[in-house]
Design a protein around this motif. Structure first.
Motif, PDB file in Angstrom:
ATOM      1  N   GLY A  33      -8.444   8.088   1.802  1.00 15.24           N
ATOM      2  CA  GLY A  33      -7.716   8.323   0.572  1.00 15.24           C
ATOM      3  C   GLY A  33      -7.408   7.032  -0.168  1.00 15.24           C
ATOM      4  N   ALA A  34      -7.106   5.973   0.572  1.00 15.98           N
ATOM      5  CA  ALA A  34      -6.821   4.676  -0.059  1.00 15.98           C
ATOM      6  C   ALA A  34      -8.029   4.174  -0.829  1.00 15.98           C
TER       7      ALA A  34
ATOM      8  N   LEU B 148      -5.835  -3.167   6.115  1.00 17.48           N
ATOM      9  CA  LEU B 148      -6.341  -2.518   4.909  1.00 17.48           C
ATOM     10  C   LEU B 148      -6.434  -3.534   3.778  1.00 17.48           C
ATOM     11  N   ASP B 149      -7.539  -3.503   3.052  1.00 14.62           N
ATOM     12  CA  ASP B 149      -7.766  -4.492   1.990  1.00 14.62           C
ATOM     13  C   ASP B 149      -7.199  -4.014   0.654  1.00 14.62           C
ATOM     14  N   TYR B 150      -5.904  -3.705   0.673  1.00 12.82           N
ATOM     15  CA  TYR B 150      -5.222  -3.231  -0.530  1.00 12.82           C
ATOM     16  C   TYR B 150      -3.831  -3.864  -0.570  1.00 12.82           C
ATOM     17  N   PRO B 151      -3.252  -3.964  -1.773  1.00  4.26           N
ATOM     18  CA  PRO B 151      -1.911  -4.547  -1.865  1.00  4.26           C
ATOM     19  C   PRO B 151      -0.879  -3.715  -1.116  1.00  4.26           C
ATOM     20  N   ARG B 152       0.125  -4.400  -0.656  1.00  9.45           N
ATOM     21  CA  ARG B 152       1.207  -3.752   0.099  1.00  9.45           C
ATOM     22  C   ARG B 152       1.868  -2.634  -0.703  1.00  9.45           C
TER      23      ARG B 152
ATOM     24  N   GLU C 230       2.386  -7.624   4.721  1.00  4.96           N
ATOM     25  CA  GLU C 230       1.336  -8.413   4.078  1.00  4.96           C
ATOM     26  C   GLU C 230       0.556  -9.150   5.154  1.00  4.96           C
ATOM     27  N   SER C 231      -0.794  -9.122   5.036  1.00  2.69           N
ATOM     28  CA  SER C 231      -1.613  -9.717   6.091  1.00  2.69           C
ATOM     29  C   SER C 231      -3.023  -9.975   5.572  1.00  2.69           C
ATOM     30  N   ALA C 232      -3.498 -11.207   5.765  1.00  2.00           N
ATOM     31  CA  ALA C 232      -4.892 -11.574   5.477  1.00  2.00           C
ATOM     32  C   ALA C 232      -5.325 -11.167   4.071  1.00  2.00           C
ATOM     33  N   GLY C 233      -4.445 -11.348   3.105  1.00  2.00           N
ATOM     34  CA  GLY C 233      -4.774 -11.008   1.735  1.00  2.00           C
ATOM     35  C   GLY C 233      -4.721  -9.532   1.434  1.00  2.00           C
ATOM     36  N   GLY C 234      -4.358  -8.725   2.407  1.00  7.59           N
ATOM     37  CA  GLY C 234      -4.233  -7.284   2.228  1.00  7.59           C
ATOM     38  C   GLY C 234      -2.957  -6.792   2.879  1.00  7.59           C
ATOM     39  N   THR C 235      -3.083  -5.686   3.618  1.00  5.56           N
ATOM     40  CA  THR C 235      -1.904  -5.076   4.231  1.00  5.56           C
ATOM     41  C   THR C 235      -2.208  -4.669   5.658  1.00  5.56           C
ATOM     42  N   LEU C 236      -1.278  -4.983   6.553  1.00  9.75           N
ATOM     43  CA  LEU C 236      -1.333  -4.472   7.919  1.00  9.75           C
ATOM     44  C   LEU C 236      -0.385  -3.277   8.004  1.00  9.75           C
ATOM     45  N   LEU C 237      -0.941  -2.113   8.263  1.00 12.73           N
ATOM     46  CA  LEU C 237      -0.142  -0.903   8.418  1.00 12.73           C
ATOM     47  C   LEU C 237       0.022  -0.629   9.910  1.00 12.73           C
ATOM     48  N   GLN C 238       1.259  -0.687  10.370  1.00 11.60           N
ATOM     49  CA  GLN C 238       1.563  -0.403  11.775  1.00 11.60           C
ATOM     50  C   GLN C 238       2.182   0.985  11.886  1.00 11.60           C
TER      51      GLN C 238
END
Length: 341
Positions: free
Chosen positions: A147-148, A35-39, A111-119
């Motif tokens: 929603g994000a 996701l391209d949003y802050p953690r 934190e991942s690739a300038g955004g967020t990895l949601l597992q």
């Protein structure tokens, strides 16, 4: 969760985005969303009640380690206990649905690739409702993504059924839920079950009196057109006639019970590798309680799978009642007409 959530009818999207894995004998459903949003923002979607309500359900109290929680979800509900709350990294909860099924749910926010990895991980011992649950969680997580981005989740169309079949096919798992259909103008209760036995074994379970008495009801079956079928259930005796037989493949007989006066039951068996696809259609030709029929057949098909696995099914009135209530919520009151003759 609401298993029957409808989704956008886009053929390119009717693919599983989750994985089903076996870990130490359990089933684990896994999703990884970049996701391209802050953690911190993604963590707030998981934990702030007003934001949780937009994609998951109404959380009646804040998450707190060791505390029970309740969620109201689109007519359904879930409850459990918060096992881990570690901002802004992880949230882990037990999850008990309205049928008594239990799993452990975990979200990890990285934190991942300038955004967020949601597992997302959901772990359970049973494969019951696993294909349906996979579709449900895929739908819910798509809602979180929408929603994000500040969008309202698109619930138009219906790709629930083909997506469920895609999970079933890719991971060789049986669907659990029954559905209500129209067949030749009549209402029909329908189940697809992938059984871990060859077709001959399943056919014997449907037609041999000793075997079907272990999962359906004691009785007799004359395996020929015009032959008699008689089944002694705890609250009524079914007496009907066989209308169709195709050895090892198909069987149909008439059915009259307290839930429906005039109906017919059709079984179809198809080989599926080392397994067998069983298709059951119970077609109503007079008004009947589809919610009760769905609950009862669901319960009996579960018993069939137990018997085929070498076990003995033990009827549970509580489980049956929960199934009927579940189908009543999904399909309404269940008083359906049989359609035109």
């Amino acid at each position: 969760m609401s298993f029957m959530t409808t989704l956008t009818p886009d053929a390119d999207k009717v693919i599983p985005t989750g994985r089903i894995e076996r870990v130490d004998g359990d089933y684990v459903l896994a999703f990884d969303l970049q996701l391209d949003y802050p953690r911190s923002y993604i963590w707030s979607l998981l934990t702030e009640r007003e934001r949780v309500a937009k994609w998951l359900g109404n959380l009646l109290d804040d998450w707190a380690v060791g505390h029970a929680y309740e969620l109201d979800m689109d007519g359904g509900s879930a409850s459990g206990t918060v096992l881990q709350y570690n901002p802004p990294l992880s949230l882990q909860i037990t999850w008990e649905d309205e049928l008594g099924g239990e799993s452990v749910i975990e979200w990890r926010v990285l934190e991942s690739a300038g955004g967020t990895l949601l597992q997302f991980r959901a772990r359970t011992e049973s494969s019951d409702f696993l294909t349906e649950g996979s579709v449900g969680w895929q739908t819910i997580l798509e809602g979180l993504e929408a929603g994000a981005a500040g969008r309202t989740p698109d619930t138009g169309g219906d790709r629930w059924a083909p997506l469920r079949e895609a999970y079933s096919r890719e991971y060789s798992l049986s669907p659990s839920m029954g559905t209500v259909r129209k067949e030749s103008g009549h209402t029909s209760v329908h189940f697809d079950r992938l059984l871990d036995a060859d077709r001959d074994t399943v056919w014997q379970a449907l037609t041999d009196t000793v075997r079907f008495s272990r999962w359906l009801a004691p009785g007799i079956l004359q395996l020929q057109v015009g032959g008699e079928i008689k089944l002694d259930f705890p609250t009524f005796t079914l007496e009907g006639d066989v209308s169709y037989v195709l050895n090892d493949q198909a069987l149909e007989y008439s059915w009259s019970s307290p839930e429906v006066r005039e109906s017919s039951v059709h079984w179809l068996l198809s080989p599926a590798g080392s397994k067998t696809l069983l298709q059951l259609s119970h077609t109503l030709r007079s008004p009947g309680r589809t919610d009760v029929l769905l609950g009862q057949w669901h319960d009996r098909l579960d018993a069939l799978a137990v018997m085929l696995a070498g076990g003995e099914a033990h009827p549970s009135a509580h489980r049956l009642d929960a199934l009927c209530k579940f189908y009543r919520r999904v399909y309404g009151t269940g008083q359906a007409s049989g359609g035109s003759s």
